[in-house]
Design a protein around this motif. Sequence first.
Motif, PDB file in Angstrom:
ATOM      1  N   GLN A   4      33.187 -13.487  44.982  1.00 28.64           N
ATOM      2  CA  GLN A   4      32.820 -12.785  46.213  1.00 28.64           C
ATOM      3  C   GLN A   4      32.282 -13.799  47.214  1.00 28.64           C
ATOM      4  O   GLN A   4      31.213 -14.373  47.004  1.00 28.64           O
ATOM      5  N   SER A   6      30.995 -14.924  51.099  1.00 31.49           N
ATOM      6  CA  SER A   6      30.266 -14.378  52.235  1.00 31.49           C
ATOM      7  C   SER A   6      29.773 -15.514  53.114  1.00 31.49           C
ATOM      8  O   SER A   6      29.816 -16.684  52.713  1.00 31.49           O
ATOM      9  N   THR A 113      36.711 -15.529  53.813  1.00 29.11           N
ATOM     10  CA  THR A 113      35.766 -15.141  54.846  1.00 29.11           C
ATOM     11  C   THR A 113      36.149 -15.881  56.133  1.00 29.11           C
ATOM     12  O   THR A 113      36.450 -17.071  56.099  1.00 29.11           O
TER      13      THR A 113
END
Length: 119
Positions: A4, A6, A113
Amino acid sequence: VQLQASGGGLVQAGGSLRLSCAASGSIFSINAMGWYRQAPGKQRELVAVITSGGSTNYADSVKGRFTISRDNAKNTVYMQMNSLKPEDTAVYLCNAAIFSEYVGLKIWWGQGTQVTVSS
């Protein structure tokens, strides 16, 4: 296993951003972790990589401006990006070589991102 990412966003030239990418799941160990980027109409390119022992390697275009690091206890890789330039605008993707339960050793990719640097 999931990665993930970010920390992307919009920043003016000369500004800074810090990207994070956390791995989760049934992970036994993580070898190299890295960041790639892909700008519209261009091929994906390696930006920086860090081994499990902490050795790093950078693309020439980001040397001296970007710093990759990792927290092995958190299964997380970071990239501090300073002195950003409009040409750094791209989708940034993290990846990691992970040895996990059931799958074994495999290269996993995060979702990407967006980093946009305005002039």
